[in-house]
Design an enzyme around this catalytic site. Structure first.
Site, PDB file in Angstrom:
ATOM      1  CG  ASN A 147     -10.241  12.550 -20.090  1.00 41.24           C
ATOM      2  OD1 ASN A 147      -9.811  11.799 -19.217  1.00 41.24           O
ATOM      3  ND2 ASN A 147     -11.478  12.491 -20.536  1.00 41.24           N
ATOM      4  NE  ARG A 286     -18.092   9.121 -14.281  1.00 38.81           N
ATOM      5  CZ  ARG A 286     -17.172   9.723 -15.042  1.00 38.81           C
ATOM      6  NH1 ARG A 286     -16.736  10.939 -14.732  1.00 38.81           N
ATOM      7  NH2 ARG A 286     -16.704   9.146 -16.114  1.00 38.81           N
ATOM      8  CD  GLN A 315     -22.473  14.156 -16.303  1.00 35.35           C
ATOM      9  OE1 GLN A 315     -21.802  14.659 -15.429  1.00 35.35           O
ATOM     10  NE2 GLN A 315     -21.928  13.657 -17.365  1.00 35.35           N
ATOM     11  CG  HIS A 334     -18.687  15.481 -17.276  1.00 40.43           C
ATOM     12  ND1 HIS A 334     -19.096  14.197 -17.065  1.00 40.43           N
ATOM     13  CD2 HIS A 334     -17.336  15.461 -17.156  1.00 40.43           C
ATOM     14  CE1 HIS A 334     -18.040  13.426 -16.836  1.00 40.43           C
ATOM     15  NE2 HIS A 334     -16.958  14.168 -16.897  1.00 40.43           N
TER      16      HIS A 334
HETATM   17  P1  NAD Z   1      -7.191   5.698 -12.098  1.00 38.20           P
HETATM   18  O1  NAD Z   1      -7.763   4.337 -12.301  1.00 38.20           O
HETATM   19  O2  NAD Z   1      -5.828   6.008 -12.611  1.00 38.20           O
HETATM   20  O3  NAD Z   1      -7.196   6.094 -10.537  1.00 38.20           O
HETATM   21  C1  NAD Z   1      -8.235   5.816  -9.684  1.00 38.20           C
HETATM   22  C2  NAD Z   1      -7.644   5.605  -8.297  1.00 38.20           C
HETATM   23  O4  NAD Z   1      -8.723   5.491  -7.372  1.00 38.20           O
HETATM   24  C3  NAD Z   1      -6.820   4.326  -8.199  1.00 38.20           C
HETATM   25  O5  NAD Z   1      -5.517   4.632  -7.726  1.00 38.20           O
HETATM   26  C4  NAD Z   1      -7.609   3.474  -7.227  1.00 38.20           C
HETATM   27  O6  NAD Z   1      -6.789   2.653  -6.411  1.00 38.20           O
HETATM   28  C5  NAD Z   1      -8.335   4.525  -6.413  1.00 38.20           C
HETATM   29  N1  NAD Z   1      -9.526   4.003  -5.726  1.00 38.20           N
HETATM   30  C6  NAD Z   1     -10.509   3.235  -6.246  1.00 38.20           C
HETATM   31  N2  NAD Z   1     -11.420   2.966  -5.282  1.00 38.20           N
HETATM   32  C7  NAD Z   1     -10.996   3.577  -4.160  1.00 38.20           C
HETATM   33  C8  NAD Z   1     -11.532   3.670  -2.856  1.00 38.20           C
HETATM   34  N3  NAD Z   1     -12.669   3.058  -2.516  1.00 38.20           N
HETATM   35  N4  NAD Z   1     -10.847   4.393  -1.942  1.00 38.20           N
HETATM   36  C9  NAD Z   1      -9.663   4.993  -2.275  1.00 38.20           C
HETATM   37  N5  NAD Z   1      -9.121   4.948  -3.500  1.00 38.20           N
HETATM   38  C10 NAD Z   1      -9.785   4.240  -4.433  1.00 38.20           C
HETATM   39  O7  NAD Z   1      -8.258   6.683 -12.722  1.00 38.20           O
HETATM   40  P2  NAD Z   1      -8.080   8.198 -13.177  1.00 38.20           P
HETATM   41  O8  NAD Z   1      -7.683   8.253 -14.591  1.00 38.20           O
HETATM   42  O9  NAD Z   1      -7.268   8.914 -12.171  1.00 38.20           O
HETATM   43  O10 NAD Z   1      -9.598   8.667 -13.116  1.00 38.20           O
HETATM   44  C11 NAD Z   1     -10.322   8.634 -11.887  1.00 38.20           C
HETATM   45  C12 NAD Z   1     -11.780   8.906 -12.151  1.00 38.20           C
HETATM   46  O11 NAD Z   1     -11.946  10.255 -12.580  1.00 38.20           O
HETATM   47  C13 NAD Z   1     -12.384   8.088 -13.313  1.00 38.20           C
HETATM   48  O12 NAD Z   1     -12.784   6.806 -12.908  1.00 38.20           O
HETATM   49  C14 NAD Z   1     -13.561   8.938 -13.705  1.00 38.20           C
HETATM   50  O13 NAD Z   1     -14.706   8.601 -12.947  1.00 38.20           O
HETATM   51  C15 NAD Z   1     -13.122  10.355 -13.351  1.00 38.20           C
HETATM   52  N6  NAD Z   1     -12.832  11.145 -14.571  1.00 38.20           N
HETATM   53  C16 NAD Z   1     -13.517  12.295 -14.766  1.00 38.20           C
HETATM   54  C17 NAD Z   1     -13.287  13.045 -15.909  1.00 38.20           C
HETATM   55  C18 NAD Z   1     -13.995  14.349 -16.150  1.00 38.20           C
HETATM   56  O14 NAD Z   1     -14.068  14.782 -17.287  1.00 38.20           O
HETATM   57  N7  NAD Z   1     -14.489  14.999 -15.118  1.00 38.20           N
HETATM   58  C19 NAD Z   1     -12.362  12.596 -16.872  1.00 38.20           C
HETATM   59  C20 NAD Z   1     -11.632  11.448 -16.605  1.00 38.20           C
HETATM   60  C21 NAD Z   1     -11.900  10.705 -15.465  1.00 38.20           C
END
Ligand code: NAD
Length: 387
Positions: A147, A286, A315, A334
């Site tokens: 997603n 989050r 949630q 969400h």
């Molecule tokens: P991903 O793992 O591809 O990317 C996360 C990025 O965050 C990575 O590049 C990582 O290096 C970086 N990161 C981690 N800790 C960090 C920090 N302290 N400082 C800077 N950068 C940091 O994940 P994604 O698929 O892009 O998803 C990201 C987040 O989005 C998920 O973990 C989830 O919590 C959230 N999400 C929300 C929904 C929604 O419906 N709202 C759906 C999917 C994901």
């Protein structure tokens, strides 16, 4: 035979199935970068149908029951005596979606001696206490990329919604039956020429940057993993060495890191105070990455011009959660990662993970968060655990 417990969101109030607006969804077979969409041996659902609610059952019932497994589906997950707590002690696998998370706390994990696999049907496994999962010898897997594009589209929509001040204008012409142009435009701007940043340039963050590029904005980012030089050049990105430097440089900040010890409560009064007056924050990552009450204070004072997002804590949130009534918001529940388009992918990915698990085949590394006694795959790259 295994017992699989799925905690899914309740059915629509109008009943199941809903009246679908469209008959089909586009067929997508690959993601940016070359990863394929899920490849289960088969699916027993029609893509584009509502699968994430209790009656949708993630399209898994026939598959699991044909194998002789027990499949329990519930939305009842909180409070003493919940179905989740009742069914957990002999469950082998728990499935839930971040939109309606089964919070697998240390206590719940300790109460589930057979629990070996937690699947996030979607992305983001912070609702599972990862240190406890590691200690329990569990595997935690999610359907990486399923997603990500959905969320990136939602984030861009919420950036435009906030900066153009769409919500009050919509309310003037509908609920208030008015035509109040002056009221509607007094906080309305274009994003063209603005500095816009993403915190976390992983799958979603990068997709947001790509989608914003044609708006003629100046793009910034911070990630612990810097993007390749050619991507920085292609998108004209300015990299910042830390979140504070990014936050103070931009007019709009979109948050896309996972929730883990390094990002918990990162946007408190101090960090928001370091932003330009009148900045906007969009948070589809989050809720606990921002301080709930600091956001409300900043909107009240004008330090923030707007806040939008779709993630809350807990949630579902209580009816008196202050984000339901704060000014200059464009909140949704969400939902960004649970479009019907996304559901088809994460339901198929959940089945792929289960097939691998039952067959004793490796789960794709990109789906793994915890495995083999530690963070693994995507988990090892994007998460940390305290201690
Ligand atoms: P991903 O793992 O591809 O990317 C996360 C990025 O965050 C990575 O590049 C990582 O290096 C970086 N990161 C981690 N800790 C960090 C920090 N302290 N400082 C800077 N950068 C940091 O994940 P994604 O698929 O892009 O998803 C990201 C987040 O989005 C998920 O973990 C989830 O919590 C959230 N999400 C929300 C929904 C929604 O419906 N709202 C759906 C999917 C994901």
């Amino acid at each position: 035979m295994a017992k699989i417990l799925a905690v899914l969101y309740p059915d629509p109030v109008g009943g199941y199935p809903p009246d679908y607006a469209r008959d089909a969804i586009p067929s997508i077979t690959g993601y940016p970068g070359g990863q394929t969409t899920p490849t289960p041996r088969a699916i027993d659902f029609t893509p584009g149908r509502l699968l994430g609610c209790v009656s949708g059952e993630l399209g898994l019932r026939r598959f699991l029951e044909d194998r002789g497994d027990t499949y329990v589906v519930t939305s009842d997950k909180e409070g003493p005596g919940s179905t989740l707590d009742h069914e957990l002690p002999d469950a082998d696998v728990v499935i839930s979606q971040p939109f309606w998370p089964a919070y697998l706390t240390p206590e719940r994990i300790a109460a589930a001696p057979r629990l070996k696999l937690a699947i996030t049907a979607g992305i983001g496994s912070d609702h599972v206490d990862l240190p406890s999962a590691i200690g329990h010898g569990m595997t935690v897997a999610e359907v990486t990329y399923s997603n990500s594009i959905s969320v990136s589209e939602h984030a861009v929509m919420q950036i435009l919604t906030l900066v153009h001040d769409y919500m009050p204008a919509h309310e003037w012409v509908t609920a208030k039956k008015g035509w109040n142009i002056a009221d509607s435009v007094s906080r309305s701007y274009d994003i063209e020429g603005m500095d816009i940043g993403v915190l976390g340039s992983g799958r979603i963050g990068k997709a947001v940057l790509r989608r914003l590029k044609p708006f003629d904005v100046r793009l910034h980012y911070h990630d612990v993993h810097r993007l390749p030089e050619e991507v920085e050049e292609e998108l004209g990105l300015t990299w910042h060495p830390d979140a504070r430097s990014l936050a103070s440089a931009v007019d709009v900040l979109s948050i896309h890191t996972p929730l883990h010890p390094q990002t918990m409560n990162l946007f408190d009064d101090d960090m928001i105070g370091a932003m330009k007056r009148g900045s906007y924050i969009v948070n589809t990552a989050r809720a606990l990455i921002v301080d709930r009450d600091a956001v409300v204070r900043a909107l009240d004072s004008g330090q923030l011009a707007g806040y939008a997002g779709d993630v809350w804590y807990p949630q579902p949130p209580p009816s008196d959660h202050p984000w339901r009534t704060m000014p200059h918001e464009a909140m949704t529940p969400h939902v960004s990662g649970s479009t019907l388009s996304a559901q088809a992918r994460y339901a198929a990915g959940t089945r792929e993970i289960l097939e691998c698990w039952f067959d004793g085949r490796p789960i794709r590394p990109e789906y793994l968060i915890v495995d083999g006694g530690g963070l693994a795959g995507t988990g090892a790259r994007s998460y940390t655990v305290a201690g």
